[in-house]
Design an enzyme around this catalytic site. Structure first.
Site, PDB file in Angstrom:
ATOM      1  N   HIS A  39       0.743  -1.232  -0.071  1.00 36.15           N
ATOM      2  CA  HIS A  39       0.034   0.030   0.224  1.00 36.15           C
ATOM      3  C   HIS A  39       0.899   1.428  -0.009  1.00 36.15           C
ATOM      4  O   HIS A  39       1.637   1.722   0.862  1.00 36.15           O
ATOM      5  CB  HIS A  39      -0.934   0.082   1.058  1.00 36.15           C
ATOM      6  CG  HIS A  39      -2.068   0.721   1.153  1.00 36.15           C
ATOM      7  ND1 HIS A  39      -3.461   0.076   0.755  1.00 36.15           N
ATOM      8  CD2 HIS A  39      -2.375   2.044   1.274  1.00 36.15           C
ATOM      9  CE1 HIS A  39      -4.110   1.267   0.498  1.00 36.15           C
ATOM     10  NE2 HIS A  39      -3.454   2.460   0.859  1.00 36.15           N
ATOM     11  N   GLU A 142      -8.691   1.455  -3.627  1.00 35.93           N
ATOM     12  CA  GLU A 142      -8.982   1.496  -2.146  1.00 35.93           C
ATOM     13  C   GLU A 142     -10.168   2.061  -1.834  1.00 35.93           C
ATOM     14  O   GLU A 142     -10.564   3.161  -2.058  1.00 35.93           O
ATOM     15  CB  GLU A 142      -7.997   2.295  -1.417  1.00 35.93           C
ATOM     16  CG  GLU A 142      -8.109   2.247   0.089  1.00 35.93           C
ATOM     17  CD  GLU A 142      -7.166   3.075   0.823  1.00 35.93           C
ATOM     18  OE1 GLU A 142      -6.745   4.001   0.148  1.00 35.93           O
ATOM     19  OE2 GLU A 142      -6.944   2.963   1.923  1.00 35.93           O
ATOM     20  N   HIS A 215      -9.905  -1.839   6.377  1.00 42.26           N
ATOM     21  CA  HIS A 215     -10.831  -0.687   6.530  1.00 42.26           C
ATOM     22  C   HIS A 215     -12.341  -1.240   6.626  1.00 42.26           C
ATOM     23  O   HIS A 215     -13.201  -0.607   6.566  1.00 42.26           O
ATOM     24  CB  HIS A 215     -11.009   0.004   5.135  1.00 42.26           C
ATOM     25  CG  HIS A 215      -9.682   1.312   5.126  1.00 42.26           C
ATOM     26  ND1 HIS A 215      -9.880   2.640   5.861  1.00 42.26           N
ATOM     27  CD2 HIS A 215      -8.635   1.421   4.674  1.00 42.26           C
ATOM     28  CE1 HIS A 215      -8.875   3.049   5.429  1.00 42.26           C
ATOM     29  NE2 HIS A 215      -7.895   2.559   5.030  1.00 42.26           N
TER      30      HIS A 215
HETATM   31 ZN    ZN Z   1      -6.341   3.294   3.852  1.00 45.24          ZN
END
Ligand code: ZN
Ligand code: NAG
Ligand code: NAG
Ligand code: NAG
Length: 410
Positions: A39, A142, A215
């Protein structure tokens, strides 16, 4: 020099030498196995700082970000999932266009720096780039809001090279709940994953898109771990036991991820490592140790979240610092086997398995059942046509007359 000063001197030389040896060993391992990070938000910075006008940016020397090409090389970063992120307030507006522009800027990064970056869309591509000493550049999207509740959009994003989708960012979608539900600051809307959410998971399995559970709410984590035919990833999350933040993964779920042969790529963000502003590289290493202890070295990876956060730990200031973390893990007696697994082999294993599930799904047809329209009532969406209500093909009034004339002439 008294004897104890001499002893002290000798001792520090020994410590320095052994640290030097450990660092050399870290660099050797990183030369043999690609370091894959899950990421990095550099594309978000390119948008924020330069309005995506890549022609005006020099990625070699860019110096107000955590990431540039020189730092990547110093950090021995071999493969990066660049994040195509659209903020939650673009949901129900232009999230899809926004996401497409971020996908485009990642492709343009690869085109502008062909000596350094190589676009990658498979586990094999990562190894190919590594062998050519180029940085394998992959795309992750994302936030499920980026597909606007559309399986067609999901499939096309795969065709554009996207290889993971984080099911939510910090907002619910019409089919999955996010981590803020667990904090109590957002209402639960889908009881975790809705029926359509289950369709999204199955379609991702079918097309070979990795499922990212960073998340999402804890309920969604559990549901997807049950449902998915392929292993899952956490592209940037850390251990809840060491910092009780809902973005992190509790121990029992670390064990479920291990059972599923998935991966948790450790996020370096101070707020997720120590739940405070004061964080060092040693605290990050504690998360690596903890996850190894609870669920095994086979589920660990790196998910720095560089350029997506406003604060990073002391000692991990930018992407040039990965070798220091690897050195620390060696100092903590991690074996070469464990280091190589965490660097890249674990992610490659997951990626290959996701590709295998895709290849074994050729008999399955694309899912064309849309989300129920009452779930996506918003003024920015053209209403669905009821099935069978297509408008009739207009017939020119001249046609019957013309055919009559032709018949008469015959
Ligand atoms: Zn994030
Ligand atoms: C950062 O980059 C800018 C623009 O290239 C340059 O003017 C500046 O001197 C650089 N700063 C440092 C500390 O290298
Ligand atoms: C953080 O570190 C600084 C300097 O080391 C110290 O003054 C401060 O009290 C620390 N804060 C916390 C919350 O530990
Ligand atoms: C690493 O192993 C050595 C030798 O077995 C031991 O003395 C040392 O305490 C260990 N270090 C850590 C941090 O576990």
């Amino acid at each position: 020099m008294s004897w104890h000063i001499a002893a002290l001197w000798l001792c520090s030389v020994v410590i320095l030498c052994s640290t030097e040896n450990l660092r050399q060993r870290a660099l050797t391992l990183m030369g043999e196995t690609p370091l894959i990070d899950g990421h990095n938000d550099l594309p978000w910075q390119i948008r924020g700082l330069f309005n995506n006008e890549l022609n005006t940016v020099d990625l070699h020397t860019l110096n107000n970000t955590h990431t540039n090409i020189a730092k990547i090389k110093e950090g021995r970063l071999a493969a990066q999932f660049w994040v195509a992120y659209a903020p939650c307030d673009s949901q129900y507006k232009d999230a899809v266009r926004y996401t497409l522009e971020q996908i485009d800027v990642i492709h343009r990064m690869c085109q502008k720096y062909p000596e350094d970056l190589m676009f990658a869309a498979s586990s094999g591509d990562i190894l190919k780039a590594f062998n050519q000493k180029k940085i394998a550049s992959l795309i992750g999207v994302e936030g499920g809001h980026s597909i606007d509740s559309s399986l067609g959009t999901l499939r096309l994003m795969y065709q554009l090279g996207v290889r993971y989708l984080t099911l939510t960012h910090s907002c619910n979608t019409p089919w999955a709940d996010n981590w803020l539900v667990d904090e109590g600051s957002h209402p639960a809307e889908n009881n975790g994953l809705s029926k359509f959410g289950e369709q999204v998971i199955k379609e991702m399995n079918r097309i070979g898109m990795m499922i990212d559970l960073s998340h999402v709410s804890e309920k969604v984590m559990n549901q997807v771990l049950e449902l998915s035919a392929a292993p899952v990833i956490f592209s940037h999350s850390s251990a809840y036991a060491l910092c009780e933040h809902k973005r992190n993964v509790p121990d029992y779920l670390l064990q479920k991820v291990a059972h599923k042969k998935g991966i948790v790529m450790v996020n370096f963000y101070n707020n997720y490592i120590t739940c405070s502003k004061n964080t060092t590289l040693l605290d990050v290493a504690d998360h690596f140790d903890h996850i190894k202890k609870v669920a095994g070295y086979q589920i660990i990876g790196f998910g720095g979240d560089y350029d997506g956060v406003n604060r990073v730990p002391q000692g991990l200031e930018d992407v040039s610092k990965y070798p220091d973390l690897v050195t620390e893990l060696l100092r903590r007696n991690w074996t070469d086997l464990e280091i190589m697994a965490a660097l890249g082999e674990n992610l490659l294993r997951v990626f290959k398995e996701v590709e295998r599930v895709r290849d074994n799904s050729v008999q399955l047809r694309p899912d064309d059942l849309p989300i129920p329209s009452d779930k996506v009532q918003n003024p920015c969406r053209t209403p669905d046509q009821p099935v069978g209500a297509g408008s009739p093909v207009p017939v020119s009034p001249l046609l019957p007359a013309l055919s009559l004339l032709l018949a008469l002439l015959w």
